[in-house]
Design a protein around this motif. Structure first.
Motif, PDB file in Angstrom:
ATOM      1  N   ASN A  94       0.800  -1.224   0.000  1.00 22.64           N
ATOM      2  CA  ASN A  94       0.000   0.000   0.000  1.00 22.64           C
ATOM      3  C   ASN A  94       0.833   1.274   0.000  1.00 22.64           C
ATOM      4  N   CYS A  95       0.219   2.329  -0.496  1.00 24.37           N
ATOM      5  CA  CYS A  95       0.840   3.649  -0.502  1.00 24.37           C
ATOM      6  C   CYS A  95       0.956   4.181   0.919  1.00 24.37           C
ATOM      7  N   ILE A  96       2.085   4.795   1.214  1.00 26.11           N
ATOM      8  CA  ILE A  96       2.305   5.288   2.578  1.00 26.11           C
ATOM      9  C   ILE A  96       1.435   6.501   2.881  1.00 26.11           C
ATOM     10  N   GLU A 101      -3.897   3.084  -5.105  1.00 28.72           N
ATOM     11  CA  GLU A 101      -2.865   2.348  -5.828  1.00 28.72           C
ATOM     12  C   GLU A 101      -1.474   2.828  -5.443  1.00 28.72           C
ATOM     13  N   CYS A 102      -0.527   1.949  -5.515  1.00 29.10           N
ATOM     14  CA  CYS A 102       0.874   2.315  -5.280  1.00 29.10           C
ATOM     15  C   CYS A 102       1.728   1.601  -6.301  1.00 29.10           C
ATOM     16  N   SER A 103       2.277   2.378  -7.211  1.00 31.69           N
ATOM     17  CA  SER A 103       3.157   1.791  -8.230  1.00 31.69           C
ATOM     18  C   SER A 103       3.994   2.901  -8.828  1.00 31.69           C
ATOM     19  N   ASP A 104       5.057   2.522  -9.517  1.00 35.30           N
ATOM     20  CA  ASP A 104       5.906   3.504 -10.165  1.00 35.30           C
ATOM     21  C   ASP A 104       5.123   4.266 -11.232  1.00 35.30           C
ATOM     22  N   GLN A 105       4.112   3.586 -11.764  1.00 33.73           N
ATOM     23  CA  GLN A 105       3.311   4.217 -12.819  1.00 33.73           C
ATOM     24  C   GLN A 105       2.294   5.199 -12.255  1.00 33.73           C
ATOM     25  N   ASN A 106       1.961   5.004 -10.993  1.00 30.23           N
ATOM     26  CA  ASN A 106       0.927   5.838 -10.375  1.00 30.23           C
ATOM     27  C   ASN A 106       1.374   6.273  -8.979  1.00 30.23           C
ATOM     28  N   PRO A 107       2.438   7.060  -8.936  1.00 28.81           N
ATOM     29  CA  PRO A 107       3.091   7.357  -7.649  1.00 28.81           C
ATOM     30  C   PRO A 107       2.494   8.571  -6.935  1.00 28.81           C
ATOM     31  N   CYS A 108       2.640   8.575  -5.607  1.00 29.08           N
ATOM     32  CA  CYS A 108       2.307   9.775  -4.846  1.00 29.08           C
ATOM     33  C   CYS A 108       3.566  10.641  -4.760  1.00 29.08           C
ATOM     34  N   ILE A 110       5.755  11.111  -2.556  1.00 32.24           N
ATOM     35  CA  ILE A 110       6.979  10.583  -1.937  1.00 32.24           C
ATOM     36  C   ILE A 110       7.182   9.101  -2.246  1.00 32.24           C
ATOM     37  N   HIS A 111       6.471   8.622  -3.251  1.00 33.04           N
ATOM     38  CA  HIS A 111       6.598   7.207  -3.625  1.00 33.04           C
ATOM     39  C   HIS A 111       8.037   6.834  -3.954  1.00 33.04           C
ATOM     40  N   ASN A 112       8.701   7.692  -4.724  1.00 34.37           N
ATOM     41  CA  ASN A 112      10.063   7.346  -5.142  1.00 34.37           C
ATOM     42  C   ASN A 112      10.991   7.142  -3.947  1.00 34.37           C
TER      43      ASN A 112
ATOM     44  N   VAL B 143       2.387  12.258 -10.973  1.00 28.72           N
ATOM     45  CA  VAL B 143       2.251  12.181  -9.511  1.00 28.72           C
ATOM     46  C   VAL B 143       0.870  12.633  -9.047  1.00 28.72           C
ATOM     47  N   LYS B 144       0.309  11.882  -8.113  1.00 30.01           N
ATOM     48  CA  LYS B 144      -0.992  12.250  -7.561  1.00 30.01           C
ATOM     49  C   LYS B 144      -0.806  12.950  -6.227  1.00 30.01           C
ATOM     50  N   VAL B 145      -1.641  13.962  -6.005  1.00 30.67           N
ATOM     51  CA  VAL B 145      -1.531  14.749  -4.779  1.00 30.67           C
ATOM     52  C   VAL B 145      -2.769  14.478  -3.922  1.00 30.67           C
TER      53      VAL B 145
HETATM   54  S1  FES Z   1       4.049   5.101  -1.680  1.00 30.93           S
HETATM   55 FE1  FES Z   1       3.617   4.319  -3.656  1.00 30.93          FE
HETATM   56  S2  FES Z   1       2.048   5.625  -4.329  1.00 30.93           S
HETATM   57 FE2  FES Z   1       2.470   6.395  -2.374  1.00 30.93          FE
END
Ligand code: FES
Ligand code: FES
Lengths: 145, 145
Positions: A94-96, A101-108, A110-112, B143-145
DNA sequence: AGGATTTAAGAGTATTTTATCCTAAATATA
DNA sequence: TATATTTAGGATAAAATACTCTTAAATCCT
């Protein structure tokens, strides 16, 4: 990060492995004894153990001289196996920040940064076995179980 | 790892910073707008914001044209600051297996492994600022906010 | 066979976290 | 000054998590 149920379970599994030197197919250890020795709730622990039994990490046996024992060698049981059974893999998937969704294609935003750390945590849990934990008991003189 | 309150708060803080390009002493942003734009609960968010206001990360203002705004530049507000206010530092101080104390002098069986990872997570949260998060919005297209 | 022991299963309770609601206070502006 | 807007804070409700209890089933031992 880990639920109380998961913390208890990991401690208990390490303790069982420690009692069973070579690790499996030995005498059953009663849940009551484990809970008492580790200062855990018998009720809570036995409930959580049910999942580990169903998942095939533990074998249980009822009646006098009954209890639980490992189904694999301590070197074959990873911490991540226990986490997966008790808490599930949500933490690692899961996204933090709570996005669906949490993926490189759909990042938030700070996902990276987070995905990298999270992967390292996963590596730690999946490369550490019950045997590794036991070894630390000998390696460091003051380890608490 | 992060509570729902903390996830919401971080997203909201990043959003405020994004609205306030240079970051502080600008117009107040209403909590209602933030909650609406991010799809968060207004009630829950405004409650959590109270802590951030008390902690001096946000300044609030009542009445028409009121709302909240940052008290520092986005480059001066670290994610760890928000985590500390909302969730506290338990995660970074407590033993991952639930023992009372956590230190090199009084370690659990996996302290040596976990303490290292935990430190890295701390580094990530304390070296990442709201400005860094905003930069990722431009840096990565999706990036999604 | 019968009694003691031990886990299984599910129901029940308690605590914590999450979320909502309501009223008051502050304040801009008409 | 009156009114609408907006956060503060306390109270409550709902949901999730943690924990306990009771009864049943299995099994050992006499
Ligand atoms: S940590 Fe992966 S989308 Fe937020
Ligand atoms: S004592 Fe367990 S993580 Fe430090």
């Amino acid at each position: 990060m880990l639920s109380a149920a998961c913390k208890d379970s990991i401690r208990a599994m390490i303790y069982i492995a420690k009692l069973q030197k070579e690790g499996y197919r030995e005498k059953f250890v009663s849940i009551h004894k484990i809970a008492k020795d580790l200062g855990l709730s018998f009720y809570f622990l036995s409930k959580n153990f049910q999942k580990l039994v169903k998942a095939g990490l533990l074998e249980s046996h009822r009646g006098p001289q009954g209890g639980v024992r490992l189904l694999k060698r301590p070197s074959e049981i990873r911490l991540i196996d226990i986490v997966e059974v008790i808490d599930g893999m949500e933490f690692f998937n899961n996204c933090i920040l709570g996005f669906e969704e949490c993926s490189d294609q759909n990042p938030c935003t700070i996902h990276n940064l987070w995905a990298e750390k999270r992967e390292e945590i996963y590596s730690m849990f999946s490369s550490t076995t019950l045997e590794d934990a036991i070894k630390n008991i000998d390696k460091f003189s003051n380890v608490k179980v």
